[in-house]
Design a protein around this motif. Structure first.
Motif, PDB file in Angstrom:
ATOM      1  N   LEU A  31       1.297  -0.927   0.134  1.00 51.05           N
ATOM      2  CA  LEU A  31      -0.002   0.288   0.467  1.00 51.05           C
ATOM      3  C   LEU A  31       0.596   0.993  -0.196  1.00 51.05           C
ATOM      4  CD1 LEU A  31      -3.273   1.381   0.286  1.00 51.05           C
ATOM      5  CD2 LEU A  31      -2.940   0.577   2.261  1.00 51.05           C
ATOM      6  N   TRP A  71      -7.199   1.968  -3.752  1.00 46.24           N
ATOM      7  CA  TRP A  71      -8.502   2.442  -3.898  1.00 46.24           C
ATOM      8  C   TRP A  71      -8.877   0.911  -4.218  1.00 46.24           C
ATOM      9  CZ3 TRP A  71     -12.549   4.312  -1.094  1.00 46.24           C
ATOM     10  CH2 TRP A  71     -13.397   4.191  -1.668  1.00 46.24           C
ATOM     11  N   ILE A 108      -7.687  -0.823  -1.138  1.00 43.46           N
ATOM     12  CA  ILE A 108      -8.146  -1.099  -0.191  1.00 43.46           C
ATOM     13  C   ILE A 108      -9.556  -1.960  -0.281  1.00 43.46           C
ATOM     14  CG2 ILE A 108      -9.868  -0.104   1.378  1.00 43.46           C
ATOM     15  CD1 ILE A 108      -7.644   2.202   1.054  1.00 43.46           C
ATOM     16  N   VAL A 165     -10.267  -0.298   8.398  1.00 47.62           N
ATOM     17  CA  VAL A 165      -9.310   0.284   7.416  1.00 47.62           C
ATOM     18  C   VAL A 165      -8.338   1.180   7.816  1.00 47.62           C
ATOM     19  CG1 VAL A 165      -9.461   1.334   4.819  1.00 47.62           C
ATOM     20  CG2 VAL A 165     -11.010  -0.373   5.544  1.00 47.62           C
ATOM     21  N   LEU A 191      -4.871  -0.503   7.774  1.00 45.77           N
ATOM     22  CA  LEU A 191      -4.110  -0.695   6.348  1.00 45.77           C
ATOM     23  C   LEU A 191      -3.014   0.393   6.291  1.00 45.77           C
ATOM     24  CD1 LEU A 191      -6.908  -1.860   4.806  1.00 45.77           C
ATOM     25  CD2 LEU A 191      -5.629  -3.716   5.271  1.00 45.77           C
ATOM     26  N   ILE A 192      -4.816   1.519   5.975  1.00 41.17           N
ATOM     27  CA  ILE A 192      -3.641   2.736   6.154  1.00 41.17           C
ATOM     28  C   ILE A 192      -2.293   3.554   7.122  1.00 41.17           C
ATOM     29  CG2 ILE A 192      -4.585   5.788   5.650  1.00 41.17           C
ATOM     30  CD1 ILE A 192      -7.251   4.433   4.593  1.00 41.17           C
TER      31      ILE A 192
END
Lengths: 261, 214
Positions: B7, B20, B23, B34, B38-39
């Motif tokens: 990512l 996008w 994700i 998320v 993830l971020i």
């Protein structure tokens, strides 16, 4: 610590392995507060580790890295630092200010990004709004009007599109089934353009009404352009076509009066 | 490559479409997952890449802008409830690291709060003016760079003195790394990550409801 008297266009420092500053150029003296005589005094706390890890091993090749520096004007300022170790085990360091070159570009990037984001979402919002308005408009373009216990009228307004007929069909079927109508009138006087898909849906609606209720369905107010299109759909076996609402109502009331008398 | 590295590399490419897609490969995750799983790791990895001399600050800015866009898109898709509560969020003057703040802002929005989100670098005088006029019940501050810490105390103290007594919450990279208590006022809450913030928010809302009932 020695003043290094060469006209260099960038800040220059020479330091030993312990970070003690050996010599400095004019611009280095102007840019940084060198009174501590040590690199620790002019490099941001959190950048020192990076400096040690990535440039403090003497090698033949020059090393380039970004460090946050404390300048006389700014407590935190980004520099690109080029480092070359020499034969005496000294680090020769050139400091190229980075913030000024980046900043304008970054500001622009952020502005563009901001605008794009807001435009994108505004458009999406408008699109959704528009869809809702269209649906609402379609709902209002085919009102159901009961004229008597046995007679009802559905005038259609605007262009005949598949979406509109779909929406109208729902409310129309519900209303018709709720009563017991012998005759259902569709008034097409206020119809504009006609879409192929729209007229197909309309035909389906008429057939459904015919099967489910057995009522007589009459189309009134058909203009010449509409007559031409309707002709292709062979509606004759499902509907009667009359000239105007006035005519139909005359016949209806005359018949009822006769029946009553 | 680990998920965070993948990512991070997409963010560094500046390709919001690919980010996008990446994700969306995790539809089972809630919005806060998320953010947290993830971020946050991807952005932390980007910081690590700078520390290890693999990328420049310019690269970081591009990744941040890309991330910002994706966050807006994520937040846009949420259904908004109304809670009638107000919160404002800002980074200290000079602080450019605002992605964490933005995620916290979305979290509050998701809970139906009316928010003012100021993003990076808001001078105290402007922040104070809005806080006085708009009277948010929560003021969220974010700090990432050690050098900005002394300012934190100034902000925290000024907000603590506001007559409508807002809750002041502080987060950011340093909240998980250092003890920020010396830089806060007594009434400041330090939240080290998103799950902790969510927990605090839920407790706060539960407390508010109790007050309303009794």
């Amino acid at each position: 610590m020695q003043y290094f008297n060469h006209a260099l266009p960038l800040a220059f420092l020479k330091a030993d392995r312990n970070g003690k500053i050996i010599s400095y150029s004019t611009i280095a003296r102007e840019s940084f507060d060198l009174s501590g005589g040590h690199l620790k005094g002019i490099i941001d706390e959190e950048s020192i580790e990076k400096l040690i890890q990535y440039s403090w091993e003497p090698g033949l090749d020059p090393v380039k890295l970004e460090l946050n520096m404390k300048t006389r004007e700014m407590p935190l300022c980004l520099f690109e630092v080029h480092i070359q170790w020499d034969s005496e085990d000294y680090a020769n360091m050139l400091f190229l200010p980075k913030d000024s070159s980046n900043e304008g570009l970054m500001d622009k990037l952020m502005q563009l990004q901001k605008r794009l984001t807001s435009t994108d979402f505004e458009l999406l919002e408008k699109k959704e709004e528009l869809e809702q308005v269209l649906t609402r408009l379609n709902q209002l373009s085919g009102p159901f009007i009961p004229l008597s216990e046995t007679l009802c009228l559905i005038p259609l307004f605007g262009d005949i599109t598949a979406d509109k007929i779909n929406i109208i069909s729902e409310s129309c079927l519900k209303a018709v089934f709720a009563g017991e109508y012998d005759e259902i009138l569709f008034d097409l006087t206020a119809v504009g353009e006609i879409e192929g898909k729209g007229i197909e849906k309309f035909t389906q609606l008429i057939k459904t009404l015919n099967f489910m209720t057995g009522s007589i369905i009459k189309l009134i107010g058909i203009k010449p352009n509409l007559a031409e299109v309707l002709n292709n759909y062979k509606l004759d076996e499902w509907v009667q076509i009359d000239q105007s609402l006035k005519q139909v109502l005359n016949i209806y009331f005359n018949r009822n009066e006769l029946g009553a008398s | 490559m680990r998920q965070a590295e993948i990512l991070a590399s997409l963010l560094l490419e500046g390709n919001s479409g690919k980010v996008w897609e990446n994700i969306r490969k995790h539809p089972q995750l809630s919005r806060i997952e998320v953010y947290q799983n993830l971020i946050t790791p991807a952005m932390q990895h980007i910081g690590y890449l700078w520390e290890t001399n693999q990328i420049t600050v310019a690269d970081e800015h591009l990744a941040t802008a890309t991330c910002d866009f994706v966050l807006s898109k994520l937040a846009y898709q949420s259904e908004k409830r109304q809670s009638g509560q107000k919160a404002m969020f800002l980074c200290l003057d000079g602080e450019q690291h605002y992605i964490g703040l933005k995620m916290v802002n979305s979290l509050f929005e998701e809970h139906g709060w009316d928010t003012k989100y100021f993003g990076p670098s808001l001078p105290l005088e402007y922040a104070l003016k809005t806080a006085k006029d708009w009277k948010p019940s929560v003021i969220g501050l974010s700090v990432t760079i050690v050098y900005h810490l002394p300012k934190l105390k100034e902000y925290a103290e000024v907000f603590a003195k506001l007559p409508h007594k807002p809750a002041v919450i502080i987060g950011g990279r340093l909240a998980g790394k250092y003890d920020l208590v010396p830089y806060c006022s007594d009434r400041t809450v330090i939240l080290k990550d998103l799950p902790e913030t969510k927990q605090w928010l839920q407790n706060y809302e539960a407390g508010g409801q109790q007050n309303a009932i009794f």
